[in-house]
Write a protein that holds these residues in place. Structure first.
Motif, PDB file in Angstrom:
ATOM      1  N   VAL A 100      13.519  -0.402  -0.975  1.00  0.00           N
ATOM      2  CA  VAL A 100      13.030  -1.305  -1.834  1.00  0.00           C
ATOM      3  C   VAL A 100      11.867  -0.522  -2.906  1.00  0.00           C
ATOM      4  CG1 VAL A 100      12.489  -3.179  -0.307  1.00  0.00           C
ATOM      5  CG2 VAL A 100      10.978  -1.092  -0.091  1.00  0.00           C
ATOM      6  N   VAL A 101      11.278  -0.975  -4.493  1.00  0.00           N
ATOM      7  CA  VAL A 101      10.088  -0.217  -4.915  1.00  0.00           C
ATOM      8  C   VAL A 101       9.186  -1.147  -5.364  1.00  0.00           C
ATOM      9  CG1 VAL A 101       9.943   0.567  -7.091  1.00  0.00           C
ATOM     10  CG2 VAL A 101      11.735   1.154  -6.020  1.00  0.00           C
ATOM     11  N   PHE A 102       8.139  -0.958  -4.534  1.00  0.00           N
ATOM     12  CA  PHE A 102       6.774  -1.653  -4.866  1.00  0.00           C
ATOM     13  C   PHE A 102       6.465  -1.385  -5.885  1.00  0.00           C
ATOM     14  CE2 PHE A 102       7.111  -0.721  -0.215  1.00  0.00           C
ATOM     15  CZ  PHE A 102       7.292  -1.572   0.045  1.00  0.00           C
ATOM     16  N   LEU A 103       5.629  -2.753  -6.885  1.00  0.00           N
ATOM     17  CA  LEU A 103       5.176  -2.927  -8.289  1.00  0.00           C
ATOM     18  C   LEU A 103       4.048  -2.756  -7.893  1.00  0.00           C
ATOM     19  CD1 LEU A 103       7.305  -4.695 -10.251  1.00  0.00           C
ATOM     20  CD2 LEU A 103       7.180  -2.297  -9.984  1.00  0.00           C
ATOM     21  N   SER A 104       3.253  -3.686  -6.785  1.00  0.00           N
ATOM     22  CA  SER A 104       2.399  -3.595  -6.327  1.00  0.00           C
ATOM     23  C   SER A 104       1.650  -3.554  -5.022  1.00  0.00           C
ATOM     24  CB  SER A 104       0.925  -4.804  -7.568  1.00  0.00           C
ATOM     25  OG  SER A 104       1.881  -5.499  -7.250  1.00  0.00           O
ATOM     26  N   MET A 105       0.712  -3.401  -4.082  1.00  0.00           N
ATOM     27  CA  MET A 105       0.235  -3.523  -3.659  1.00  0.00           C
ATOM     28  C   MET A 105      -0.730  -4.073  -3.360  1.00  0.00           C
ATOM     29  SD  MET A 105       2.603  -0.133  -1.643  1.00  0.00           S
ATOM     30  CE  MET A 105       3.092  -0.145  -0.084  1.00  0.00           C
ATOM     31  N   ASP A 106      -1.651  -5.333  -2.775  1.00  0.00           N
ATOM     32  CA  ASP A 106      -2.265  -5.642  -2.931  1.00  0.00           C
ATOM     33  C   ASP A 106      -3.120  -5.215  -1.187  1.00  0.00           C
ATOM     34  OD1 ASP A 106      -3.585  -7.031  -5.699  1.00  0.00           O
ATOM     35  OD2 ASP A 106      -2.210  -6.384  -5.486  1.00  0.00           O
ATOM     36  N   ALA A 107      -4.698  -4.550  -0.723  1.00  0.00           N
ATOM     37  CA  ALA A 107      -4.440  -4.396   0.718  1.00  0.00           C
ATOM     38  C   ALA A 107      -6.072  -5.101   0.812  1.00  0.00           C
ATOM     39  CB  ALA A 107      -4.422  -3.175   1.100  1.00  0.00           C
ATOM     40  N   ALA A 108      -6.960  -5.085   1.563  1.00  0.00           N
ATOM     41  CA  ALA A 108      -8.123  -5.911   2.406  1.00  0.00           C
ATOM     42  C   ALA A 108      -8.647  -4.793   2.510  1.00  0.00           C
ATOM     43  CB  ALA A 108      -7.766  -7.427   3.277  1.00  0.00           C
ATOM     44  N   ARG A 109      -8.253  -3.791   2.613  1.00  0.00           N
ATOM     45  CA  ARG A 109      -9.075  -2.601   3.694  1.00  0.00           C
ATOM     46  C   ARG A 109      -9.527  -1.589   2.461  1.00  0.00           C
ATOM     47  NH1 ARG A 109     -10.526  -5.860   6.599  1.00  0.00           N
ATOM     48  NH2 ARG A 109     -10.132  -5.494   8.911  1.00  0.00           N
ATOM     49  N   TYR A 124      -1.794   0.986  -4.344  1.00  0.00           N
ATOM     50  CA  TYR A 124      -2.360   0.034  -3.741  1.00  0.00           C
ATOM     51  C   TYR A 124      -3.461  -0.229  -4.642  1.00  0.00           C
ATOM     52  CZ  TYR A 124      -0.035   0.251   1.302  1.00  0.00           C
ATOM     53  OH  TYR A 124       0.025  -0.163   2.164  1.00  0.00           O
ATOM     54  N   ARG A 125      -3.625  -1.559  -4.338  1.00  0.00           N
ATOM     55  CA  ARG A 125      -4.924  -2.307  -5.212  1.00  0.00           C
ATOM     56  C   ARG A 125      -5.725  -2.526  -4.269  1.00  0.00           C
ATOM     57  NH1 ARG A 125      -0.953  -0.732  -8.529  1.00  0.00           N
ATOM     58  NH2 ARG A 125      -0.900  -1.630 -10.719  1.00  0.00           N
ATOM     59  N   TRP A 126      -7.261  -2.716  -4.244  1.00  0.00           N
ATOM     60  CA  TRP A 126      -8.172  -3.252  -3.328  1.00  0.00           C
ATOM     61  C   TRP A 126      -8.267  -4.730  -3.635  1.00  0.00           C
ATOM     62  CZ3 TRP A 126     -13.949  -2.642  -3.856  1.00  0.00           C
ATOM     63  CH2 TRP A 126     -14.682  -2.736  -2.341  1.00  0.00           C
ATOM     64  N   SER A 127      -8.315  -5.900  -2.669  1.00  0.00           N
ATOM     65  CA  SER A 127      -8.296  -7.090  -3.110  1.00  0.00           C
ATOM     66  C   SER A 127      -9.220  -7.799  -1.888  1.00  0.00           C
ATOM     67  CB  SER A 127      -6.964  -7.145  -3.073  1.00  0.00           C
ATOM     68  OG  SER A 127      -5.968  -7.210  -4.207  1.00  0.00           O
ATOM     69  N   ARG A 128      -9.189  -8.969  -2.507  1.00  0.00           N
ATOM     70  CA  ARG A 128      -9.815  -9.194  -1.480  1.00  0.00           C
ATOM     71  C   ARG A 128      -9.138 -10.111  -1.007  1.00  0.00           C
ATOM     72  NH1 ARG A 128     -13.624 -10.819  -4.333  1.00  0.00           N
ATOM     73  NH2 ARG A 128     -15.062 -10.468  -4.081  1.00  0.00           N
ATOM     74  N   MET A 129      -8.618 -10.385   0.775  1.00  0.00           N
ATOM     75  CA  MET A 129      -7.968 -11.223   0.984  1.00  0.00           C
ATOM     76  C   MET A 129      -7.894 -12.001   2.229  1.00  0.00           C
ATOM     77  SD  MET A 129      -4.887  -8.620   0.166  1.00  0.00           S
ATOM     78  CE  MET A 129      -3.716  -9.491   0.420  1.00  0.00           C
ATOM     79  N   ASP A 130      -7.118 -12.732   2.640  1.00  0.00           N
ATOM     80  CA  ASP A 130      -6.852 -13.606   4.144  1.00  0.00           C
ATOM     81  C   ASP A 130      -5.946 -14.266   4.406  1.00  0.00           C
ATOM     82  OD1 ASP A 130      -9.106 -14.924   6.025  1.00  0.00           O
ATOM     83  OD2 ASP A 130      -8.491 -16.784   4.842  1.00  0.00           O
ATOM     84  N   GLY A 148      -7.322  -3.047 -10.732  1.00  0.00           N
ATOM     85  CA  GLY A 148      -6.758  -4.088 -12.055  1.00  0.00           C
ATOM     86  C   GLY A 148      -6.055  -4.160 -11.949  1.00  0.00           C
ATOM     87  N   PRO A 149      -4.808  -5.043 -12.115  1.00  0.00           N
ATOM     88  CA  PRO A 149      -6.640  -6.015 -13.564  1.00  0.00           C
ATOM     89  C   PRO A 149      -7.024  -6.326 -13.054  1.00  0.00           C
ATOM     90  CG  PRO A 149      -3.869  -6.742 -14.209  1.00  0.00           C
ATOM     91  CD  PRO A 149      -3.878  -5.160 -12.988  1.00  0.00           C
ATOM     92  N   ARG A 150      -8.386  -6.926 -13.145  1.00  0.00           N
ATOM     93  CA  ARG A 150      -9.048  -8.384 -12.497  1.00  0.00           C
ATOM     94  C   ARG A 150      -8.503  -9.611 -12.861  1.00  0.00           C
ATOM     95  NH1 ARG A 150     -14.176  -5.862 -11.068  1.00  0.00           N
ATOM     96  NH2 ARG A 150     -14.549  -7.757  -9.960  1.00  0.00           N
ATOM     97  N   GLY A 151      -8.579 -10.724 -12.383  1.00  0.00           N
ATOM     98  CA  GLY A 151      -8.204 -11.478 -12.546  1.00  0.00           C
ATOM     99  C   GLY A 151      -6.946 -11.695 -11.631  1.00  0.00           C
TER     100      GLY A 151
END
Length: 250
Positions: A100-109, A124-130, A148-151
């Motif tokens: 697999v190839v990751f285009l984005s990886m949003d993580a909460a830490r 990796y991107r830092w994100s608010r997650m639940d 980002g991008p924000r939003g």
């Protein structure tokens, strides 16, 4: 290209000394079919889209990372445990290795996200997650912070169905991936992983509000996903990155 490695529901080889150990829990796999030409330019040099019956896929995979540990050491309880949501593609290299190839990886830490970006050149991107489980329903939310991008955001809710006794060829293709490809140290590398066979359930996607796929550089999906799956999870061992045959690993 060498002969393609077969798609097998069980990992092809063990990893004696893992680089990383972790658990992937409460996973939701949502996939859309795309033409290979649409994604080819987003893959690392040295890889091409992996296809099933002439079609490839973009996946939105949300889950809970649990107790990441280094070099066989015990997993870290707080920094090593967090929700994550990935946009991923399917690849094959000149040695026939699928991945697999990751285009984005949003993580909460923040710290693990920064370490993944700096140490492994992962997106990796830092994100608010639940991640919330209520009965047979699981909801995953993500709202990007940095860089980002924000939003950029996602909200997925799935209703978990019955255990799959025998996954289809497509379900194996989308989930039985025993490595990842990434541009690393000036060339493409393959990072192997090993875990037990996936326990998979069919799932109903009741909410899908997201723009992570478009933020990753692909057209926003217009049609319903072709596959929605859930898994309670597996323990995972990751090996050292390997370059194509004949090139020593760093």
């Amino acid at each position: 290209m060498k002969k393609l490695s077969p798609i097998t529901p069980d990992a092809p080889a063990g990893i004696r000394v893992p680089l990383l150990t972790q658990q992937w829990l409460d996973l939701c796999f949502v996939h859309w079919a795309v033409e290979p030409d649409t994604v080819a330019g987003l893959l690392p040099a040295g890889t091409v889209p992996d296809t099933h019956r002439g079609v490839t896929y973009v996946g939105l995979v949300a889950f809970r990372m649990h107790r990441v540990g280094w070099l066989g050491l015990p997993g870290v309880p707080y920094l090593g445990s967090f929700p994550e949501t990935n946009v991923r593609l399917y690849s094959v290299d000149a040695d026939g290795r699928r991945g697999v190839v990751f285009l984005s990886m949003d993580a909460a830490r923040l710290i693990p996200a920064a370490m993944g970006r700096i140490g492994f050149r992962l997106p990796y991107r830092w994100s608010r997650m639940d991640l919330r489980v209520t009965g047979d329903t699981v909801t995953y939310t993500s709202s990007r912070r940095l860089p980002g991008p924000r939003g950029a955001h996602s909200r997925l809710t799935v209703r978990v169905g019955e255990r799959i006794a025998e996954p289809t060829e497509l379900e194996h293709f989308l989930t039985a991936r025993w490595g990842m490809h990434n541009a690393f140290f000036g060339g493409v590398t393959h990072l192997p992983n090993h875990h037990p066979r996936w326990p998979l359930h069919r799932a109903e996607l009741t909410v899908c509000q997201e723009n992570l796929i478009e933020a990753a550089g692909l057209p926003a999906p217009r049609d319903a996903p072709v596959s929605v799956l859930y898994s309670p999870g597996v323990p995972v061992r990751l090996g050292r990155p390997a370059r194509p045959a004949g090139i020593p690993t760093p």
